[in-house]
Design a protein around this motif. Structure first.
Motif: not given
Length: 282
Positions: A110-121, A130-146
């Protein structure tokens, strides 16, 4: 300065009232001791400077996760064998819990503690780190992905909210808005649950930092601060998870991992990865 008897009397009454009232105010959750249903002890500890956010594990290695660093360790010797660090092309600054599936390490970000909250996997190949993939959830109304857990046909994910003010969000929610969400394989929300008050009181003012399903098929979660693991069940009706067991553990909250009958966690203060015999019911 002259103070009248009437004024002194009023001050005395006010002070007495304040003292009486303060004695009735309950201690904060952090000050309260609670009784655990059971307590587990550490069987091994590994020094790992990266053990700040979480730990993930597979059959040969464990992965100590910090905000922007992941270190791969031999799970038998504790030897560090590889390190991944964020850079300008992959500027990850707040990695959270991780889980290994089929040779891939999945981490909540997540981009914690920034706002608006955006998260990714974010995804790594565990063999090469090696970093091989990223799935962005973008701005999440639910909060920060933990934390996240892939399941057949979808995902479970927890989105955190905090009572402690962390940014300038004018519509900031409290820790009570923390929720567990189920998504299908196309990341469409299908279900959602909130945590019971007894667990939220322990999260306060932070949130749910770790969790997952153990070998017994049950859901276990952790908070941000305490050495506690909460066993939860899905409700037969309604939206509130049901607390069935509170387990004392030699960790300091944050992200956990299960491996057969072992619980892996972190001790942030000591910067250690901690292994415990969990004692799952058969």
């Amino acid at each position: 300065m002259f103070v009248s008897a009437k004024t002194l009397s009023a001050i005395f009454v006010l002070a007495s009232t304040t003292i009486a009232w303060s004695s009735l105010v309950p201690a904060t959750p952090q000050e309260k001791a609670i009784e655990y249903d059971r307590t587990i002890a550490a069987t091994r500890r590994f020094d790992a400077p990266e053990a700040g956010q979480a730990v993930a594990v597979d059959d040969q290695h464990f992965y100590a996760i910090a905000n922007s660093i992941i270190a791969k360790y031999d799970r038998e010797t504790g030897e560090k064998v590889a390190v991944w660090k964020s850079d300008s092309e992959r500027p990850l600054r707040h990695l959270n819990s991780g889980i290994v599936r089929d040779g891939k390490l999945y981490c909540a970000n997540s981009n914690f503690p920034q706002w608006p909250e955006a998260s990714s996997i974010e995804v790594w190949d565990t063999e090469t780190m090696t970093h091989i993939d990223s799935h962005s959830l973008g701005i999440c109304a639910e909060g920060s992905l933990t934390w996240i857990e892939p399941i057949k046909g979808g995902w479970y994910a927890v989105f955190a909210n905090y009572s402690k003010k962390v940014n300038d969000d004018p519509l900031a929610k409290s820790h009570r808005s923390t929720q567990l969400v189920r998504f299908d394989e196309r990341w469409r929300r299908t279900h959602g649950w909130v945590f019971p008050k007894s667990v939220l009181d322990r999260f306060d003012p932070h949130s749910c930092s770790g969790g997952g399903f153990a070998a017994d098929g049950k859901l276990y979660c952790t908070g941000h601060d305490f050495g506690e693991v909460y066993q939860l069940e899905f409700p037969k009706a309604g939206s509130v998870l049901v607390l069935t067991e509170t387990i004392g553990a030699p960790i300091t909250g944050q992200g956990i991992a299960f491996d057969a009958d072992l619980l892996w966690g972190v001790d942030r203060a000591k910067r250690q990865v901690v292994v415990s015999k969990f004692g799952l019911e058969k």
